[in-house]
Design an enzyme around this catalytic site. Structure first.
Site, short mmCIF file in Angstrom:
data_model
loop_
_atom_site.label_atom_id
_atom_site.label_comp_id
_atom_site.label_asym_id
_atom_site.label_seq_id
_atom_site.Cartn_x
_atom_site.Cartn_y
_atom_site.Cartn_z
N ASP A 89 4.03 3.36 6.69
CA ASP A 89 3.24 3.30 8.01
C ASP A 89 3.94 2.77 8.97
O ASP A 89 5.17 2.24 8.67
CB ASP A 89 1.95 2.23 7.66
CG ASP A 89 2.66 0.76 7.49
OD1 ASP A 89 3.36 0.58 6.69
OD2 ASP A 89 2.30 0.07 8.31
N LYS A 126 17.27 4.08 1.35
CA LYS A 126 18.21 3.87 2.78
C LYS A 126 19.33 3.07 2.18
O LYS A 126 19.55 1.92 2.20
CB LYS A 126 17.60 3.03 3.94
CG LYS A 126 16.47 3.62 4.48
CD LYS A 126 15.79 2.95 5.50
CE LYS A 126 14.89 3.37 6.46
NZ LYS A 126 14.07 2.58 7.31
N LYS A 149 0.75 -1.10 -0.14
CA LYS A 149 0.00 0.05 0.04
C LYS A 149 0.91 1.39 -0.04
O LYS A 149 0.26 2.37 -0.28
CB LYS A 149 -0.83 0.05 1.15
CG LYS A 149 -1.85 -1.32 1.53
CD LYS A 149 -2.40 -1.19 2.81
CE LYS A 149 -3.05 -2.19 3.06
NZ LYS A 149 -3.55 -2.12 4.78
N GLY A 150 2.01 1.03 0.41
CA GLY A 150 3.00 2.18 0.83
C GLY A 150 3.33 3.07 -0.49
O GLY A 150 3.36 4.30 -0.30
N PHE A 160 13.42 4.91 11.00
CA PHE A 160 12.28 4.23 10.57
C PHE A 160 11.48 5.63 10.40
O PHE A 160 11.05 6.20 11.02
CB PHE A 160 11.65 3.44 11.62
CG PHE A 160 10.55 2.77 11.09
CD1 PHE A 160 10.69 1.38 10.43
CD2 PHE A 160 9.23 3.21 11.29
CE1 PHE A 160 9.76 0.85 9.98
CE2 PHE A 160 7.98 2.35 10.75
CZ PHE A 160 8.42 1.43 10.02
N GLU A 181 7.83 2.68 -5.85
CA GLU A 181 7.81 2.08 -4.47
C GLU A 181 7.95 3.28 -3.69
O GLU A 181 8.31 4.29 -3.68
CB GLU A 181 9.28 1.19 -4.27
CG GLU A 181 8.85 -0.39 -4.20
CD GLU A 181 8.44 -0.54 -2.80
OE1 GLU A 181 7.50 0.12 -2.03
OE2 GLU A 181 8.70 -1.93 -2.47
N ASP A 182 7.64 2.89 -2.33
CA ASP A 182 7.68 3.94 -1.26
C ASP A 182 9.33 4.07 -0.53
O ASP A 182 9.79 5.00 -0.57
CB ASP A 182 6.78 3.76 -0.01
CG ASP A 182 6.82 2.34 0.41
OD1 ASP A 182 7.69 1.47 -0.08
OD2 ASP A 182 6.12 2.06 1.35
N ASP A 237 14.91 -0.74 1.29
CA ASP A 237 15.45 -0.87 2.43
C ASP A 237 16.67 -1.96 2.14
O ASP A 237 17.73 -1.67 1.51
CB ASP A 237 14.42 -1.39 3.44
CG ASP A 237 15.07 -1.58 4.83
OD1 ASP A 237 15.76 -0.51 5.31
OD2 ASP A 237 14.90 -2.59 5.58
P1 IMP Z 1 12.98 -4.11 1.56
O1 IMP Z 1 12.64 -5.25 0.89
O2 IMP Z 1 13.93 -4.48 2.74
O3 IMP Z 1 13.56 -3.24 0.61
O4 IMP Z 1 11.77 -3.57 2.08
C1 IMP Z 1 10.98 -2.26 1.60
C2 IMP Z 1 9.65 -2.56 2.55
O5 IMP Z 1 9.93 -2.47 3.80
C3 IMP Z 1 9.15 -1.17 2.00
O6 IMP Z 1 8.48 -1.27 0.89
C4 IMP Z 1 8.28 -0.74 3.05
O7 IMP Z 1 7.24 -1.42 2.96
C5 IMP Z 1 9.18 -1.48 4.36
N1 IMP Z 1 9.98 -0.54 4.81
C6 IMP Z 1 11.37 -0.59 5.19
N2 IMP Z 1 11.84 0.70 5.86
C7 IMP Z 1 10.57 1.24 6.21
C8 IMP Z 1 10.53 2.43 7.19
O8 IMP Z 1 11.34 3.49 7.38
N3 IMP Z 1 9.16 2.87 7.27
C9 IMP Z 1 8.14 2.30 6.83
N4 IMP Z 1 8.23 1.17 6.19
C10 IMP Z 1 9.60 0.70 5.92
MG MG Z 2 6.13 -1.27 0.56
#
Ligand code: IMP
Ligand code: MG
Length: 174
Positions: free
Chosen positions: A158, A129, A41-42, A151, A97-98, A101
């Site tokens: 969210d 990040k 949803k982000g 965070f 994407e939002d 990470d």
């Molecule tokens: P990745 O697969 O580790 O890159 O995760 C990405 C997902 O983790 C994002 O689409 C978010 O849903 C969630 N996420 C990572 N960091 C944050 C944050 O600081 N705040 C909120 N959601 C986060």
């Molecule tokens: Mg997400």
């Protein structure tokens, strides 16, 4: 109970940057149509704001993924909760994407979507990040802001499903 939220990126700064990225995308895709894939949803707030600022033809589709894993630790196994409605054959796909990470979600997703025959796939993210990246092969084409390892919430992001509607990016103070 209310959490304390410190503003990291105010609304006007985010809006200005989204406008800039929208212009850049419009220039890069000149003469083509771009197929935006919003990651729910982000990514929904960012996708809407970005789409309004793109001047080449835009089509939209939505996908919802969840990563398996205990608590906040992502396992790298991604489950498609809601798949796209339309095929990708020959389309210029831009994943929206939002935040990126570890990069695990996008690493998996780009592999899956590549199999569906798009003309090309690019990635656009509101936040990155970079210090948290595990999947180094994930190449991000458009990044609005690189942020430190904190965070963040707001603009779609969210904390326990809260704060997605904040018009700015904030840090939840613990
Ligand atoms: P990745 O697969 O580790 O890159 O995760 C990405 C997902 O983790 C994002 O689409 C978010 O849903 C969630 N996420 C990572 N960091 C944050 C944050 O600081 N705040 C909120 N959601 C986060
Ligand atoms: Mg997400």
């Amino acid at each position: 109970m209310e959490d304390k939220i410190r503003i990291l990126l105010p609304e006007d700064e985010v809006d200005a940057r989204v406008e800039e990225i929208g212009k850049q995308i419009s220039a890069d895709y000149a003469g083509k149509a771009v197929h935006l894939i919003c990651i729910l949803k982000g990514g929904v707030f960012f996708t809407c704001e970005l789409a309004k600022r793109i001047t080449v033809p835009v089509s939209l589709d939505f996908m919802c993924v969840s990563s398996y894993g205990a608590g906040t630790k992502s396992s790298g196994i991604v489950k498609i909760v809601k798949d796209l409605d339309e095929p990708l054959d020959g389309k210029h796909v831009l994943i929206v994407e939002d935040i990126i990470d570890s990069g695990r979600t996008l690493s998996y997703l780009t592999e899956v979507l590549k199999q569906r025959g798009p003309a090309d796939i690019k990635i656009c993210t509101l936040l990155d990040k970079p210090s948290r990246r595990v999947k180094k092969e994930v190449k991000v084409d458009y990044t609005c802001f690189s942020i430190p390892d904190e965070f963040v919430v707001g603009y779609g992001l969210d904390y326990d499903q809260k704060y997605r509607n904040l018009p700015y990016i904030g840090v939840v103070e613990v």
